[in-house]
Design a protein around this motif. Structure first.
Motif: not given
Length: 360
Positions: A4-11, A13-18, A24-32, A43-48
């Motif tokens: 996944y690419g996340i567009v918007g990293c506010g409150m 956005g962080r819920e979506h990342i969590q 089991p088949q999802g990973r946040v690969a990039a954020v903007y 990005a740190q919350q998503a594990g790098g």
């Protein structure tokens, strides 16, 4: 694995990342995010995850499989335009899908021409007590005659640039906050609205705030009545200075056979610790004959409650969207659903501003 690419990293956005992290088949690969500190924290919350300086840079990452748009409301349409012109990927876009009436025509063309799935994020559909009400409403009511949705909640939270304090950026409270409920009305009734009447205003919240010399004009309370094509009536009651309530959302449907209600508490992190455990969601079925309510508790997995403020619904939504990206099924909340909910919200804003009913 869906990247996944996340567009918007506010409150939100962080819920979506969590919640993506729980798939089991999802990973946040990039954020903007245009605010570097928010992007780095997400990005740190998503594990790098990779931090991108722009939407263009994010779209250039070849490994991405899907996008989640969680930017301010008025950014959604410009970003969808850019994505369509650059690299059409499956998209989950937060509500409201648009804020200005003139954008509806673009979105209808976009819905016809965009080559990948688009899912509009209407999390309230997937709250477990709401889902149970939907499953049982026909049997409990014998056919809905009246539908009422009440939300008594906390005020709008602080956001970067105070974008959620102004109608120009949000579309107005009855769009920004209430498109969820207009979506539920259409979904539960399986019908289309024909007339909207509303009364709303700013009674308590944000009156002592000033941003760049401007006072917020966002409303904090209102009533909306909606007539539907087959004769059913629905009503929304919103109050955003009622955070002391035990339940945040209360939905009731009534018909010739009886009544069914769903009671949904607000975010557990806001529940006062001295009162003990937060309330458990409930569904109550009250038949006319024989009289006697039947109460069912609908507990939510604590792991899902800890992953956001929407009663586990964000996870269930992502489960389904993840399957769509992997080629299993189609979006359950379509662009047409997103457009219809905003049209109702804009009509409610217009009705409350003019004092006139608005035909749809």
């Amino acid at each position: 694995m869906v990247n996944y690419g996340i567009v918007g990293c506010g409150m939100m956005g962080r819920e979506h990342i969590q919640n993506i992290a729980l798939l089991p088949q999802g990973r946040v690969a990039a954020v903007y995010d245009p605010v570097p500190e928010l992007a780095q924290s997400a990005a740190q919350q998503a594990g790098g995850a990779q931090v991108c300086p722009s939407l263009e840079a994010l779209l250039a990452i070849e490994s991405l499989d899907a996008l989640v748009i969680v930017s301010p409301n008025d950014c959604h349409v410009p970003q969808l335009r850019q994505i369509a012109a650059t690299r059409p990927l499956p998209v989950l876009c937060e509500k409201p899908i648009y804020t200005a009436p003139e954008d509806e025509a673009f979105l209808r063309d976009f819905a016809r021409s965009y080559p990948a799935p688009v899912w509009v994020a209407m999390e309230y559909r997937y709250m477990p007590p709401v889902a149970l009400l939907r499953d049982e409403v026909a049997e409990a009511t014998g056919g809905i005659a009246m539908l009422t949705i009440r939300e008594h909640r906390f005020p709008f939270l602080p956001k970067v640039g105070a974008w959620n304090r102004f109608n120009a950026r949000t579309g107005g409270t009855l769009v920004e906050k209430c498109c969820h409920f207009f979506d539920l009305m259409r979904l539960i009734l399986r019908d289309e609205p024909v007339r909207v009447m509303a009364s709303a205003g700013q009674a308590v919240n944000h009156k002592d705030e000033v941003f760049d010399g401007k006072a917020p004009d966002i409303w904090d309370n209102g009533y909306v009545i909606v007539d539907f094509a087959r004769g059913t009536r629905a009503m929304l009651e919103l109050c955003m200075f009622a955070e002391g309530a035990r339940y945040q959302e209360e939905i009731s449907a009534i018909g010739p056979r009886g009544k069914i209600e769903a009671l949904v508490p607000g975010p557990g992190r806001f529940w006062p610790a001295h009162l003990g455990d937060a309330p458990v969601p409930q569904v109550i079925v009250s038949p006319r004959v024989p009289k006697g309510p039947r109460l069912v508790e609908v507990p939510v997995d604590p792991t899902l409650l800890a992953a956001g403020d929407h009663n586990g619904s964000t996870f269930y939504q992502h489960e389904r969207f993840n399957a769509v990206v992997r080629g299993e099924g189609r979006p359950e909340v379509t662009l047409e659903d997103g457009i219809a909910a905003v049209r109702m919200g804009l009509a409610a804003q217009q009705s409350a501003a003019t004092g006139q009913a608005v035909a749809l």
